[in-house]
Scaffold this motif. Sequence first.
Motif, PDB file in Angstrom:
ATOM      1  N   PRO A   1       0.791  -1.230   0.000  1.00  0.00           N
ATOM      2  CA  PRO A   1       0.000   0.000   0.000  1.00  0.00           C
ATOM      3  C   PRO A   1       0.822   1.279   0.000  1.00  0.00           C
ATOM      4  N   TRP A   2       1.936   1.304   0.740  1.00  0.00           N
ATOM      5  CA  TRP A   2       2.716   2.543   0.834  1.00  0.00           C
ATOM      6  C   TRP A   2       3.453   2.868  -0.462  1.00  0.00           C
TER       7      TRP A   2
ATOM      8  N   ARG B   1       2.293   6.214  -1.845  1.00  0.00           N
ATOM      9  CA  ARG B   1       2.423   7.472  -1.115  1.00  0.00           C
ATOM     10  C   ARG B   1       3.142   8.545  -1.936  1.00  0.00           C
ATOM     11  N   ASP B   2       4.231   8.190  -2.600  1.00  0.00           N
ATOM     12  CA  ASP B   2       5.004   9.176  -3.353  1.00  0.00           C
ATOM     13  C   ASP B   2       4.275   9.694  -4.586  1.00  0.00           C
TER      14      ASP B   2
ATOM     15  N   ARG C   1       0.086  15.041  -0.327  1.00  0.00           N
ATOM     16  CA  ARG C   1       1.297  14.321   0.092  1.00  0.00           C
ATOM     17  C   ARG C   1       1.727  14.640   1.522  1.00  0.00           C
TER      18      ARG C   1
ATOM     19  N   VAL D   1      -0.482  12.713   4.939  1.00  0.00           N
ATOM     20  CA  VAL D   1      -0.379  11.338   5.437  1.00  0.00           C
ATOM     21  C   VAL D   1       0.363  11.377   6.773  1.00  0.00           C
TER      22      VAL D   1
ATOM     23  N   HIS E   1      -3.888   9.116   6.586  1.00  0.00           N
ATOM     24  CA  HIS E   1      -3.053   8.235   7.411  1.00  0.00           C
ATOM     25  C   HIS E   1      -3.867   7.041   7.888  1.00  0.00           C
TER      26      HIS E   1
ATOM     27  N   PHE F   1      -4.278   4.615   4.851  1.00  0.00           N
ATOM     28  CA  PHE F   1      -3.097   3.810   4.546  1.00  0.00           C
ATOM     29  C   PHE F   1      -2.789   2.813   5.669  1.00  0.00           C
ATOM     30  N   SER F   2      -3.003   3.200   6.904  1.00  0.00           N
ATOM     31  CA  SER F   2      -2.755   2.282   8.018  1.00  0.00           C
ATOM     32  C   SER F   2      -3.710   1.091   7.945  1.00  0.00           C
TER      33      SER F   2
ATOM     34  N   GLU G   1      -2.604  -1.104   5.046  1.00  0.00           N
ATOM     35  CA  GLU G   1      -1.425  -1.880   5.436  1.00  0.00           C
ATOM     36  C   GLU G   1      -1.827  -3.082   6.287  1.00  0.00           C
TER      37      GLU G   1
END
Length: 270
Positions: free
Chosen positions: A188-189, A192-193, A200, A203, A210, A213-214, A217
């Motif tokens: 998943p991460w 991020r970029d 951006r 997160v 955040h 994404f957590s 993950e």
Amino acid sequence: MTGLDTPTRGRTTPGRLRALDDYLCHAESTLLTRHEGPWARAAFVDVGFGEHPWTTLESAAAFRALNPDLLVIGVELDEARAQAAASAHSDTRTHFRQGGFALPLAPDEPTRLVRAMNLLRQGAPERVPEAHQRLAQALLPSGLVVEGSSDTPGAVLVAHLLRRGDGRADLTREALLFHTDFSRGFAPWLFRDWLPRDLRRRVRPGEPLHAFFSAWEAAWTQARAEGHTAPPDAFRESVVGLSSRIPGVTTDPWLLARGYLRWAPPAGVS
């Protein structure tokens, strides 16, 4: 010229946005094919096509498989590039023009879809909403702005999906679209970029991104623990798991099989 319209020397490789074309043909076929009233002349506008108009021409071919009469307009800030594209590729349904986020459109040229990929990565995050509004100026109600970032080959992509409401200033941050072709594996991460510029820095603990994404993950870790270790399988199972943790996650089998995740938070993307 403003900070939003600064010339760049970007190069767009063939196929970079083909996955985005495929998504739009699948999920936005009604938008692409509407023809009643002003929709008959409503264009698809590709902003910032770069040194060569590969993305504009590829999208034209994909979208015209659904709507043969679709007007397509490629826009590039660099005048020489715009002129070269116009000389080589213009026809009665395909136009290339010099311009920036204030799109070079006539008053009688509405838009149905505006795409601006890989243009705002270096801009000030606080200026992004202004750019979105400028891109949406000619959108018909229910029209769409797609703005985000991808890596150079188009293997990883994240984009805002911004929908026009009934009011001129009503632009809803409807969803985020994630895509990977798995050539870089999957976690998943990885995305991020490639988040849109204004997201951006969001997160961080306490922010919805955040938490998103957590949760993804955690779902990915669980999927791998259950034996789904191949990237496409881990992606599919992690998105299904994520949908039980975070509202607004689409589990359309067509999307999951092809590496797409669409997240439409009930309160919009923030």
